[in-house]
Write a protein that holds these residues in place. Sequence first.
Motif, PDB file in Angstrom:
ATOM      1  N   ARG A 363       4.679 -20.236   8.262  1.00 28.79           N
ATOM      2  CA  ARG A 363       4.188 -20.972   6.832  1.00 28.79           C
ATOM      3  C   ARG A 363       3.022 -19.913   6.768  1.00 28.79           C
ATOM      4  N   ARG A 364       2.628 -19.010   7.558  1.00 32.57           N
ATOM      5  CA  ARG A 364       0.910 -18.510   7.501  1.00 32.57           C
ATOM      6  C   ARG A 364       1.109 -17.248   7.430  1.00 32.57           C
ATOM      7  N   ALA A 365       2.248 -16.228   7.468  1.00 28.01           N
ATOM      8  CA  ALA A 365       2.660 -15.378   7.638  1.00 28.01           C
ATOM      9  C   ALA A 365       1.249 -14.471   6.944  1.00 28.01           C
ATOM     10  N   GLY A 366       1.618 -13.142   6.856  1.00 28.53           N
ATOM     11  CA  GLY A 366       0.435 -12.677   7.088  1.00 28.53           C
ATOM     12  C   GLY A 366      -1.322 -13.066   6.456  1.00 28.53           C
ATOM     13  N   LEU A 367      -1.315 -14.385   6.573  1.00 24.13           N
ATOM     14  CA  LEU A 367      -2.190 -14.419   6.400  1.00 24.13           C
ATOM     15  C   LEU A 367      -3.037 -15.696   7.572  1.00 24.13           C
TER      16      LEU A 367
END
Length: 492
Positions: A363-367
């Motif tokens: 859900r926080r991929a790339g963040l």
Amino acid sequence: MTVRFPDEPGFQGRFAPMRLEGEIRGLEVIQGEVPASLRGTYYRVGADPAWPPATPRDFYFNADGMVAMFRFENGYVDFRSRYVRTPRFKAEREARRSLFGAYRNPFTDDPTVAGLSRGLANTNVYWHGGRLLASKEDSWPIQLDPDTLDTVGEFNWDGDLSSQTATAHPKIDPKDGSLVFFGYMARGETTPDIAYYEADAAGRVTHEAWFTAPYASMVHDWAVTENFVVFPIIPLTASLDRIKQGGPYYVWDGSEDVYLGVVPRKGGDVRWYRGTNRFASHIMNAFDDGRYIHIDTPVGEKSAFPWFPDIDGAPFDPEKTKGYLSRWTVDTHADPDQGHGTTTFTQRKLTDCAGEFPRTDERRAGLGYNYGVINLTHVPGEVPDDGIPGGFRWLASIDPATGAMKRRFAGRDATVQEAIFVPPATDASTPNGHGYVLQLIDRHATGTTELLVLDAQHIDATPVATLRIPIRMPGGLHGNWVTDKQLSRRAE
Ligand code: V55
Ligand code: FE
């Protein structure tokens, strides 16, 4: 004719081929209870040779993809395992023997299969655009039926995949559900060409750009952030001349630098950032603030793959393969040479424990994020009391911002496979890292595998549930959780 696997360590004992397709309705729960709220399917793929190899000292990268699924419903978990019916699998099944030769070397194949895809679909299985895709980085993915695991066929994004290959490590952008992916050796074996793509949530290609790497190498995983994609060029190098002469596909070249190819998402040229020789494979997660890109990955001195030799003939040294989760940082503003490859990047170690197979709460991929899991091979000061050195023995969860870690030892004579994070179905808005972790553990004494359901915040506590698979699962690579809601929205 006789079916006989070679008398080599890679095909004996706990590495012996399983070759078993089957189904178990309602796996036995040997501890705890499976939360009824967990509704979805865990798909994972392993490599399991259907036939004795046609080449000596073969290794599992060159074995057939065996997909397994665990469907969670009302506290029940139904299991199924099935080979992917690649064109290669079908041809070899018909012949009852291997027709394809050495790893990624078409010059070693039986002439009757010339031109047929060499893909094995043995590295990852993921869901996007209403399709279940099994993939390997040397070929196009294979679409599977998500209920039966029957093979639908090769998938090339309705003809939009101009590359000859597609990565086994695509990323899904949590903001809009798009698939961010690439193919390397995109114009054929050993070519330095990389093709980068994005496909919208429905699976239609919306962006394509081509680049040339400084040299041809294994580009197994990569980093995707809000604003950039980054291709790590690591010196496991490939050469057409060498494979024509029957040599290994990759060699470790300790004289070659590492390059990070940074490309702005949806437009712009590649800029190369150059660093000293080192090895890295999987990316836990990455993020950027517009200027700095941070990439978290285990980093070792040399390649962790013993079957790809050192170019200078140096013997394989396990000590040098230890990977320590580290943070690479690229300053995209500090670029005096306009990306021509002399600007470096920094590296900071996040832990003293060595490991691989990092995953995150996607859900926080790339963040920006504060939760990852990783399998450990070495913990300072700890030696498993069964005296078995090396191998994947622990699961750890880590906050990469602080390095704070929790750890669970898998037990005597056991090996952990890749763990995945699963958000709780009832409340998808829980904080980063709050949910479940699923992990397969091989129990070598009994030749069985367990599936653990863990509380992601307390992986060191008693599992939420432990399920027993009464066979040994083939050595696994990667897998993913697909919710029942996703499964209800399928492509035409
Ligand atoms: C990897 C695995 C592969 C492969 C290339 O783990 C790299 C990395 C299972 O096949 O072909
Ligand atoms: Fe991988």
